[in-house]
Design a protein around this motif. Structure first.
Motif, PDB file in Angstrom:
ATOM      1  N   ILE A 168       0.999  -1.270  -0.056  1.00 17.65           N
ATOM      2  CA  ILE A 168       0.011   0.078   0.059  1.00 17.65           C
ATOM      3  C   ILE A 168       0.896   1.196  -0.123  1.00 17.65           C
ATOM      4  CG2 ILE A 168      -1.828   1.108   1.024  1.00 17.65           C
ATOM      5  CD1 ILE A 168      -2.655  -1.495   0.191  1.00 17.65           C
ATOM      6  N   ARG A 169       0.394   2.163  -0.950  1.00 17.88           N
ATOM      7  CA  ARG A 169       1.159   3.311  -0.896  1.00 17.88           C
ATOM      8  C   ARG A 169       0.323   4.481  -0.969  1.00 17.88           C
ATOM      9  NH1 ARG A 169       4.976   0.898  -0.040  1.00 17.88           N
ATOM     10  NH2 ARG A 169       4.456   2.303   1.804  1.00 17.88           N
ATOM     11  N   PHE A 170       0.816   5.611  -0.171  1.00 19.14           N
ATOM     12  CA  PHE A 170      -0.285   6.850  -0.326  1.00 19.14           C
ATOM     13  C   PHE A 170       0.582   7.928  -0.947  1.00 19.14           C
ATOM     14  CE2 PHE A 170      -1.552   4.598   3.622  1.00 19.14           C
ATOM     15  CZ  PHE A 170      -2.770   4.534   3.615  1.00 19.14           C
ATOM     16  N   HIS A 171      -0.199   8.607  -2.097  1.00 17.57           N
ATOM     17  CA  HIS A 171       0.327   9.601  -3.096  1.00 17.57           C
ATOM     18  C   HIS A 171      -0.301  10.941  -2.583  1.00 17.57           C
ATOM     19  CE1 HIS A 171       2.564   6.562  -5.693  1.00 17.57           C
ATOM     20  NE2 HIS A 171       1.514   5.942  -5.106  1.00 17.57           N
ATOM     21  N   LEU A 172       0.723  11.782  -2.871  1.00 21.17           N
ATOM     22  CA  LEU A 172       0.037  13.335  -2.831  1.00 21.17           C
ATOM     23  C   LEU A 172       0.675  13.945  -3.932  1.00 21.17           C
ATOM     24  CD1 LEU A 172      -1.456  15.427  -1.189  1.00 21.17           C
ATOM     25  CD2 LEU A 172       0.610  16.169  -0.306  1.00 21.17           C
ATOM     26  N   GLY A 173      -0.213  14.452  -4.579  1.00 16.23           N
ATOM     27  CA  GLY A 173       0.117  15.351  -5.819  1.00 16.23           C
ATOM     28  C   GLY A 173      -0.464  16.547  -6.182  1.00 16.23           C
ATOM     29  N   ILE A 174      -0.123  17.483  -7.068  1.00 12.11           N
ATOM     30  CA  ILE A 174      -0.595  18.638  -7.522  1.00 12.11           C
ATOM     31  C   ILE A 174      -0.503  18.664  -9.194  1.00 12.11           C
ATOM     32  CG2 ILE A 174      -0.234  19.960  -5.732  1.00 12.11           C
ATOM     33  CD1 ILE A 174       2.263  21.020  -6.806  1.00 12.11           C
ATOM     34  N   GLY A 175      -1.312  19.433  -9.927  1.00 14.84           N
ATOM     35  CA  GLY A 175      -1.202  19.487 -11.294  1.00 14.84           C
ATOM     36  C   GLY A 175      -2.251  20.520 -11.781  1.00 14.84           C
ATOM     37  N   GLN A 176      -2.298  20.523 -13.284  1.00 14.38           N
ATOM     38  CA  GLN A 176      -2.921  21.279 -14.050  1.00 14.38           C
ATOM     39  C   GLN A 176      -3.613  20.535 -14.962  1.00 14.38           C
ATOM     40  OE1 GLN A 176       0.018  24.157 -15.553  1.00 14.38           O
ATOM     41  NE2 GLN A 176      -1.099  25.779 -14.397  1.00 14.38           N
ATOM     42  N   ARG A 177      -4.897  21.068 -15.433  1.00 13.36           N
ATOM     43  CA  ARG A 177      -5.669  20.541 -16.381  1.00 13.36           C
ATOM     44  C   ARG A 177      -6.053  21.583 -17.380  1.00 13.36           C
ATOM     45  NH1 ARG A 177     -10.523  17.128 -14.075  1.00 13.36           N
ATOM     46  NH2 ARG A 177      -8.809  16.379 -12.975  1.00 13.36           N
ATOM     47  N   PHE A 178      -6.293  21.089 -18.764  1.00 14.70           N
ATOM     48  CA  PHE A 178      -6.608  21.852 -19.826  1.00 14.70           C
ATOM     49  C   PHE A 178      -7.751  21.098 -20.439  1.00 14.70           C
ATOM     50  CE2 PHE A 178      -2.484  23.324 -19.063  1.00 14.70           C
ATOM     51  CZ  PHE A 178      -2.550  24.624 -19.248  1.00 14.70           C
ATOM     52  N   SER A 179      -9.074  21.733 -20.687  1.00 15.75           N
ATOM     53  CA  SER A 179     -10.240  21.228 -21.346  1.00 15.75           C
ATOM     54  C   SER A 179     -10.782  21.860 -22.345  1.00 15.75           C
ATOM     55  CB  SER A 179     -11.399  21.129 -20.004  1.00 15.75           C
ATOM     56  OG  SER A 179     -10.935  20.246 -19.017  1.00 15.75           O
ATOM     57  N   PHE A 180     -11.266  20.913 -23.373  1.00 15.14           N
ATOM     58  CA  PHE A 180     -11.775  21.473 -24.458  1.00 15.14           C
ATOM     59  C   PHE A 180     -13.553  20.907 -24.301  1.00 15.14           C
ATOM     60  CE2 PHE A 180     -13.524  20.662 -28.827  1.00 15.14           C
ATOM     61  CZ  PHE A 180     -13.226  22.132 -29.430  1.00 15.14           C
ATOM     62  N   TYR A 181     -14.215  22.002 -24.358  1.00 20.12           N
ATOM     63  CA  TYR A 181     -15.668  21.470 -24.497  1.00 20.12           C
ATOM     64  C   TYR A 181     -16.259  21.396 -25.832  1.00 20.12           C
ATOM     65  CZ  TYR A 181     -16.211  22.642 -19.445  1.00 20.12           C
ATOM     66  OH  TYR A 181     -16.274  22.638 -17.861  1.00 20.12           O
ATOM     67  N   ILE A 182     -16.893  20.141 -26.122  1.00 17.93           N
ATOM     68  CA  ILE A 182     -17.240  19.711 -27.249  1.00 17.93           C
ATOM     69  C   ILE A 182     -18.559  20.557 -27.532  1.00 17.93           C
ATOM     70  CG2 ILE A 182     -17.885  17.795 -28.763  1.00 17.93           C
ATOM     71  CD1 ILE A 182     -16.307  15.906 -26.967  1.00 17.93           C
ATOM     72  N   PRO A 183     -18.560  21.179 -28.843  1.00 17.40           N
ATOM     73  CA  PRO A 183     -19.853  22.235 -29.178  1.00 17.40           C
ATOM     74  C   PRO A 183     -20.998  21.027 -29.259  1.00 17.40           C
ATOM     75  CG  PRO A 183     -18.029  22.567 -30.641  1.00 17.40           C
ATOM     76  CD  PRO A 183     -17.527  21.487 -29.996  1.00 17.40           C
ATOM     77  N   GLU A 184     -22.254  21.657 -28.945  1.00 13.36           N
ATOM     78  CA  GLU A 184     -23.219  20.655 -28.685  1.00 13.36           C
ATOM     79  C   GLU A 184     -23.778  19.862 -29.925  1.00 13.36           C
ATOM     80  OE1 GLU A 184     -26.708  22.719 -26.959  1.00 13.36           O
ATOM     81  OE2 GLU A 184     -25.290  23.408 -24.943  1.00 13.36           O
ATOM     82  N   HIS A 185     -23.610  20.570 -31.289  1.00 13.46           N
ATOM     83  CA  HIS A 185     -23.937  19.956 -32.201  1.00 13.46           C
ATOM     84  C   HIS A 185     -23.129  18.798 -32.904  1.00 13.46           C
ATOM     85  CE1 HIS A 185     -21.397  23.532 -33.533  1.00 13.46           C
ATOM     86  NE2 HIS A 185     -21.034  22.532 -34.649  1.00 13.46           N
ATOM     87  N   ASP A 186     -21.768  18.765 -32.218  1.00  9.96           N
ATOM     88  CA  ASP A 186     -20.916  17.783 -32.419  1.00  9.96           C
ATOM     89  C   ASP A 186     -20.640  16.682 -31.501  1.00  9.96           C
ATOM     90  OD1 ASP A 186     -20.317  19.040 -34.883  1.00  9.96           O
ATOM     91  OD2 ASP A 186     -18.455  20.410 -33.820  1.00  9.96           O
TER      92      ASP A 186
END
Length: 231
Positions: A168-186
């Protein structure tokens, strides 16, 4: 006699009117009863539909809406899994990941199981359909699914020889995320696609760093990158 005849005549004329009034009153009474019955039935149906709607919403909340593919990060060479986002602005996420470490990275190939909790305090719009989460923090519990590793020390070792679990290991992390929202018609299934990176460490690495300050910081840090598909 003439007066009597006129009274009888008047009574005969009023009799159809009286009968009509009685029929009208009876119809109104029946209509009122039917309306009350319909209203009661509608109330029962509405309560039933409300209970069904609440039950469906509970089941919908249990269905995962996040699907993750991650490379590296201390939980396997590659990991896949699913998860849930929740909170007033979806700032909380829970992920369950199955990882794989090929044989060439150790004595044996290993499978791992990771439970990860993520908190995202902020998010901003970059323009168009792009959003960024400039900072997130994660806490994970990782287990190696193999008999070579253990939670408590086997009897072949002296008591307290290791002092930690190798499974068993316990991890602590930090990060960043970039998201692209798909157009509703697609949109076909999902509504957004995200890429992220995460820098993390685990309890064993921190322990080694504390016991031996000469260990470089880079040796106790892992980097993971991945994509998340949100439906």
């Amino acid at each position: 006699m003439e007066d009597m005849t006129m009274k009888l005549s008047n009574f005969d004329l009023k009799s159809p009117v009286l009968a009509l009034l009685m029929c009208l009153f009876a119809s109104l009474a029946a209509f009122s009863a039917d309306s009350a019955a319909v209203a009661d039935k509608a109330a029962v149906n509405e309560a039933y539909e409300y209970r069904i709607e609440r039950r469906e919403k509970r089941w919908m909340r249990l269905m995962p809406n996040l699907y993750t593919l991650q490379f590296a990060g201390g939980i396997g060479m590659v990991s896949v899994g699913q998860g849930w986002d929740y909170g007033s602005s979806d700032q909380w996420e829970t992920h369950l990941l199955l990882g794989y470490l090929p044989k060439r990275y150790g004595w044996h190939h290993y499978w791992t199981l990771t439970l990860k909790e993520i908190y995202v305090p902020w998010r901003f719009r970059l323009g168009g359909n792009w959003r960024v989460k400039p900072f997130f923090v994660s806490l994970s519990v990782n287990a190696i699914l193999h008999g070579d590793f253990w939670v408590s020390e086997p009897d072949r070792y002296p008591n307290g020889y290791y002092g930690f679990s190798s499974k068993i290991r316990f991890h602590l992390g930090i990060g960043q995320r970039f998201s692209f929202y798909i157009p509703e018609h697609d949109r076909y299934l999902g509504r957004k696609l995200s890429v992220y990176y995460e820098i993390s460490t685990c309890d064993l690495y921190v322990r080694q760093k504390v016991l031996s300050g000469s260990i470089p910081l880079r040796d106790i840090i892992t980097l993971g990158v991945g994509i998340i598909y949100t439906i």
